[in-house]
Design an enzyme around this catalytic site. Structure first.
Site, PDB file in Angstrom:
ATOM      1  N   SER A 146      25.937  31.124 -13.095  1.00 18.21           N
ATOM      2  CA  SER A 146      25.601  30.096 -12.158  1.00 18.21           C
ATOM      3  C   SER A 146      24.621  30.596 -11.236  1.00 18.21           C
ATOM      4  CB  SER A 146      27.082  30.218 -11.187  1.00 18.21           C
ATOM      5  OG  SER A 146      26.594  29.080 -10.001  1.00 18.21           O
ATOM      6  N   TYR A 159      32.826  34.371  -6.113  1.00 19.88           N
ATOM      7  CA  TYR A 159      32.115  33.653  -7.157  1.00 19.88           C
ATOM      8  C   TYR A 159      30.833  34.243  -7.641  1.00 19.88           C
ATOM      9  CZ  TYR A 159      30.814  29.558 -10.117  1.00 19.88           C
ATOM     10  OH  TYR A 159      30.227  28.856 -10.981  1.00 19.88           O
ATOM     11  N   LYS A 163      29.528  36.009 -11.015  1.00 19.78           N
ATOM     12  CA  LYS A 163      28.574  35.286 -11.782  1.00 19.78           C
ATOM     13  C   LYS A 163      27.297  36.097 -12.181  1.00 19.78           C
ATOM     14  CE  LYS A 163      30.841  31.844 -13.094  1.00 19.78           C
ATOM     15  NZ  LYS A 163      31.461  31.511 -14.340  1.00 19.78           N
TER      16      LYS A 163
END
Length: 262
Positions: A146, A159, A163
């Site tokens: 991401s 998150y 990532k």
């Protein structure tokens, strides 16, 4: 012909998180390029429509409903070999983590996110390695990371961290598996999938995100699928350890959560 380099005729791919969104687009794109595809997601109903699109492309799907966070790592690999007799491409797309303020993020949130985004990808890759090596041309692994793994944004402590870890894991795995298995990643920006339905339907929010994106629009799932096809096919045969930034040219976050200063 240059377009022949983008074909996957006679190949078999595994795409995780393929029930909708980016995984579904990648799986269907691979089928349109000539590959049979093992698709996996938690919800069987989601997989049915994707399987139908693969059949419409003239290829064979194998749909496996499973929660990969608890499933046996070799589940999909064994199924691919049993059904198709070979494995050429692995796309680790399953993952995610709910955003929340840093002060509310606990160790268990980080542990859960790391397991789902990095450990699961690693375990499936390790299970796939012997079968990828069995091919004369080796194989290709693609991890979906991401833009938040590169650009800091409020609310993405878990998150963004995992990532970023997956992006560097991609480089490390590429070095270990050279020269027979190529390992690359794609780092999408804001893509118009069902996860962003609320953004697409809110003109003010969508306009703010597009204003902060150099290309001044949200991305499309087929643009991520095209990048995946490039990495999976002979067209990308001289790339390994790369992270393709398919994010509209982002130089700063374009979607922070409305978390106030402390």
């Amino acid at each position: 012909m240059i377009l022949d380099l983008f074909r996957l005729d006679g190949k078999t791919a595994i795409v995780t998180g393929a029930g909708r969104g980016l995984g579904a687009a990648i799986a269907v794109g691979f089928a349109q390029a000539g590959a049979d595809v093992v698709i996996s997601a938690r919800t069987a109903d989601d997989l049915e429509s994707v399987a139908g699109a693969i059949r419409d492309a003239g290829r064979k799907p194998l749909a496996i409903a499973a929660d990969l966070s608890v499933a046996e790592p070799n589940l999909l690999v064994d199924a691919a070999i049993e059904e198709f007799g070979r494995l050429d491409v692995l796309v680790n797309n399953v993952g995610g983590a709910m955003p929340k303020p840093l002060a509310d993020t606990r160790g268990k949130d980080l542990d859960r996110a790391f397991h789902f985004n990095v450990t699961v990808a690693h375990e499936i890759l390790v299970a796939a390695v012997p079968h990828l090596l069995a091919n004369p041309d080796g194989g290709s692994v693609i991890n979906i990371t991401s833009a938040v793994g590169r650009l800091p944004g409020r609310g993405y402590a878990a998150y963004g961290t995992v990532k970023a870890a997956l992006a560097h894991y991609t480089r490390l795995a590429a070095l270990d598996l050279n020269p027979r298995i190529r390992v690359n990643a794609i780092a999408p920006g804001a893509i118009l999938t069902s996860a962003l339905d609320y953004v697409a339907s809110n003109d003010d929010m969508r306009g703010a995100i597009e204003k902060l994106t150099p290309l001044q629009r949200l991305g499309r799932p087929d643009e991520i699928a095209a990048a995946a096809l490039y990495l999976a096919s002979p067209a990308g045969s001289y790339l390994t350890g790369s992270v393709l930034q398919v994010d509209g040219g982002l130089l700063q976050p374009n979607f922070d959560l409305p978390i106030p200063d402390l």
